[in-house]
Design a protein around this motif. Structure first.
Motif, short mmCIF file in Angstrom:
data_model
loop_
_atom_site.label_atom_id
_atom_site.label_comp_id
_atom_site.label_asym_id
_atom_site.label_seq_id
_atom_site.Cartn_x
_atom_site.Cartn_y
_atom_site.Cartn_z
N PRO A 1 -20.55 -11.24 27.10
CA PRO A 1 -19.78 -11.62 28.29
C PRO A 1 -19.28 -13.06 28.18
CG PRO A 1 -21.76 -10.44 28.93
CD PRO A 1 -21.89 -10.71 27.46
N SER A 2 -18.17 -13.33 28.81
CA SER A 2 -17.54 -14.64 28.66
C SER A 2 -18.34 -15.78 29.26
CB SER A 2 -16.13 -14.62 29.26
OG SER A 2 -16.16 -14.20 30.61
N VAL A 3 -19.37 -15.48 30.06
CA VAL A 3 -20.19 -16.56 30.63
C VAL A 3 -21.15 -17.14 29.60
CG1 VAL A 3 -20.05 -15.57 32.94
CG2 VAL A 3 -22.01 -15.02 31.49
N PHE A 4 -21.35 -16.44 28.49
CA PHE A 4 -22.22 -16.95 27.44
C PHE A 4 -21.46 -17.94 26.56
CE2 PHE A 4 -24.72 -13.04 28.27
CZ PHE A 4 -25.98 -13.61 28.36
N GLU A 5 -22.00 -19.14 26.43
CA GLU A 5 -21.39 -20.13 25.56
C GLU A 5 -21.58 -19.72 24.10
OE1 GLU A 5 -19.61 -22.46 26.71
OE2 GLU A 5 -20.35 -23.13 28.65
N ARG A 6 -20.89 -20.42 23.22
CA ARG A 6 -20.86 -20.01 21.82
C ARG A 6 -22.24 -19.99 21.16
NH1 ARG A 6 -16.22 -21.38 17.51
NH2 ARG A 6 -17.05 -20.21 15.77
N TYR A 7 -23.12 -20.91 21.54
CA TYR A 7 -24.43 -20.94 20.88
C TYR A 7 -25.23 -19.67 21.17
CZ TYR A 7 -25.32 -23.20 25.44
OH TYR A 7 -25.34 -23.52 26.78
N PHE A 8 -24.99 -19.00 22.30
CA PHE A 8 -25.62 -17.71 22.55
C PHE A 8 -25.10 -16.66 21.57
CE2 PHE A 8 -26.39 -19.52 26.84
CZ PHE A 8 -27.74 -19.22 26.97
N THR A 9 -23.81 -16.72 21.30
CA THR A 9 -23.22 -15.77 20.36
C THR A 9 -23.80 -15.94 18.97
OG1 THR A 9 -21.16 -15.80 21.64
CG2 THR A 9 -21.04 -14.91 19.41
N VAL A 10 -24.04 -17.17 18.57
CA VAL A 10 -24.64 -17.44 17.26
C VAL A 10 -26.03 -16.79 17.18
CG1 VAL A 10 -25.53 -19.24 15.73
CG2 VAL A 10 -23.34 -19.56 16.91
N ILE A 11 -26.80 -16.94 18.25
CA ILE A 11 -28.15 -16.35 18.27
C ILE A 11 -28.07 -14.82 18.24
CG2 ILE A 11 -30.23 -16.06 19.67
CD1 ILE A 11 -29.75 -18.91 20.72
N ALA A 12 -27.20 -14.25 19.07
CA ALA A 12 -27.06 -12.79 19.11
C ALA A 12 -26.59 -12.26 17.76
CB ALA A 12 -26.08 -12.39 20.21
N HIS A 13 -25.67 -12.97 17.13
CA HIS A 13 -25.14 -12.56 15.84
C HIS A 13 -26.27 -12.45 14.81
CE1 HIS A 13 -23.28 -13.10 11.87
NE2 HIS A 13 -22.19 -12.59 12.39
N SER A 14 -27.18 -13.40 14.83
CA SER A 14 -28.26 -13.41 13.83
C SER A 14 -29.20 -12.23 14.01
CB SER A 14 -29.04 -14.72 13.91
OG SER A 14 -29.79 -14.79 15.11
N THR A 15 -29.26 -11.66 15.22
CA THR A 15 -30.14 -10.51 15.45
C THR A 15 -29.45 -9.19 15.10
OG1 THR A 15 -29.48 -10.13 17.75
CG2 THR A 15 -31.21 -11.75 17.35
N VAL A 16 -28.12 -9.17 15.16
CA VAL A 16 -27.37 -7.94 14.88
C VAL A 16 -27.22 -7.73 13.38
CG1 VAL A 16 -25.16 -6.75 15.15
CG2 VAL A 16 -26.14 -8.03 17.06
N LEU A 17 -26.75 -8.73 12.70
CA LEU A 17 -26.52 -8.61 11.26
C LEU A 17 -26.63 -9.98 10.62
CD1 LEU A 17 -25.91 -6.54 9.07
CD2 LEU A 17 -23.48 -6.97 9.40
N PRO A 18 -27.84 -10.40 10.28
CA PRO A 18 -28.02 -11.72 9.67
C PRO A 18 -27.23 -11.83 8.37
CG PRO A 18 -30.12 -10.76 10.32
CD PRO A 18 -29.09 -9.68 10.43
N VAL A 19 -26.73 -13.02 8.11
CA VAL A 19 -26.00 -13.26 6.87
C VAL A 19 -27.00 -13.45 5.74
CG1 VAL A 19 -24.40 -14.78 5.67
CG2 VAL A 19 -24.10 -14.32 8.12
N PRO A 20 -26.95 -12.64 4.68
CA PRO A 20 -27.90 -12.78 3.59
C PRO A 20 -27.68 -14.06 2.80
CG PRO A 20 -26.19 -11.20 3.02
CD PRO A 20 -25.98 -11.56 4.46
N GLU A 21 -28.73 -14.50 2.15
CA GLU A 21 -28.64 -15.70 1.33
C GLU A 21 -28.22 -15.33 -0.09
OE1 GLU A 21 -28.89 -18.69 2.50
OE2 GLU A 21 -29.38 -17.96 4.52
N GLY A 22 -27.75 -16.33 -0.84
CA GLY A 22 -27.42 -16.10 -2.24
C GLY A 22 -25.94 -16.17 -2.51
N PRO A 23 -25.56 -16.24 -3.80
CA PRO A 23 -24.15 -16.42 -4.17
C PRO A 23 -23.27 -15.24 -3.82
CG PRO A 23 -25.50 -15.93 -6.10
CD PRO A 23 -26.45 -16.16 -4.96
#
Length: 331
Positions: A114-136
């Motif tokens: 929802p648009s009431v969530f600031e961007r830092y909430f989206t960053v947190i939610a993103h990490s729970t949905v599909l974390p970015v893997p490490e490595g080249p």
């Protein structure tokens, strides 16, 4: 090179929209005020959406985000561990439910809060949905988008001809500077957003936003009872007019627009038809020209989920083909 990649991705979207979509396509996840909806297109015209209720903890998180929206202090007070757990629980519930329905574990490639969530909430939610893997060899995870931009995708407003331009006008995309007003109207809040119709990139970046809990439909109804309709209507008109006129007076290049650049009004949210009609009339009157199309044919309560599903349908094929994801800020 960047434009070439964006056009390649756009071509994939156009081709994919006309093809039958096989089993196993990724879902978009769209959080609401008290639920999360997983959506996708299973064929060119078959839209699938499954909604799961969220926990009371998420409800508290949403209410807190609304109260502290646009507050500089809110980010410092956020409990990252607790917030992560709230989003993770919602994802787990959706994953379990979709697995039971589809007979296979789902994948997610679009995330909308929802648009009431600031961007830092989206960053947190993103990490729970599909974390970015490490490595080249790591690839970006789920794409995140603002609900205003996503609602525009449901109507293909990233395509010049869909926004009412003639074929001749669409031959010169670099000279067009079209915008759309998105009315994001929920029981709890009213959001007004300006998105840029960036036809040449095939994207809809958000440029400006104003959110008010006072004019959410639920609060507005209470306000009408406590005072009177005329007082409420005057306050609502001042909110709409003030937002639209502020764009013309902005000193920020990225947040300035003129009324004649607004070519579309898109409605999204769970508010009533009568409330949307009142707002659209006010917006049209303030914009003051006849060249504005109203996009309300899709159920406003599902338009964000449909727009997200359209993007979820082509993001994964794009990544699998090795194309770089378009880099654009829609949050």
């Amino acid at each position: 090179m960047f434009n070439t990649l964006c056009w390649t991705a756009y071509a994939l979207l156009a081709a994919f929209a006309t093809a039958e979509r096989p089993r196993g396509l990724p879902y978009a996840l769209c959080w609401g005020t008290s639920s999360v909806t997983a959506s996708r297109f299973t064929s060119a015209s078959a839209f699938q959406a499954v909604t799961f209720l969220t926990s009371g903890e998420y409800g508290n998180l949403f209410n807190d985000a609304l109260v502290h929206y646009d507050s500089l202090e809110a980010k410092d007070k956020i409990d990252v561990v607790h917030t992560t757990a709230i989003f993770r629980e919602a994802v787990q519930v959706a994953t379990k439910g979709l697995t039971e329905i589809d007979g296979e574990s789902p994948t997610f490639s679009m995330l909308v809060l929802p648009s009431v969530f600031e961007r830092y909430f989206t960053v947190i939610a993103h990490s729970t949905v599909l974390p970015v893997p490490e490595g080249p060899d790591k690839q970006d995870g789920a794409l995140t988008s603002h609900p205003a931009s996503t609602a525009g995708y449901a109507y293909n407003l990233n395509r010049c001809e869909k926004a009412g331009r003639t074929p001749q006008e669409c031959q010169n995309l670099d000279v067009l500077n079209d915008k759309a007003l998105v009315i994001d109207f929920e029981q709890e809040y009213l959001g007004l957003h300006i998105i840029d119709l960036a036809y040449e990139l095939g994207t809809l970046p958000r440029e400006d936003t104003s959110i008010s809990s006072r004019f959410g439909e639920e609060n507005a109804n209470v306000f009408r009872m406590d005072q009177n309709y005329d007082t409420h209507a005057q306050g609502l008109r001042e909110f709409v007019t003030g937002f639209l006129e502020s764009g013309q007076n902005s000193v920020l290049v990225s947040r300035s627009f003129y009324m004649d650049e607004i070519k579309a009004i898109v409605v999204a949210g769970s508010a009533s038809t009568a409330s949307f009609a009142e707002l659209v009339d006010m917006a049209q009157e303030t914009i003051g020209h006849q060249g504005v199309q109203i996009f309300d044919s899709i159920d406003p309560s599902t338009v964000v989920a449909q727009g997200a599903a359209a993007w979820a349908g082509w993001i994964l094929p794009e990544l699998m083909r090795g194309y770089r994801k378009p880099s654009h800020d829609e949050l």
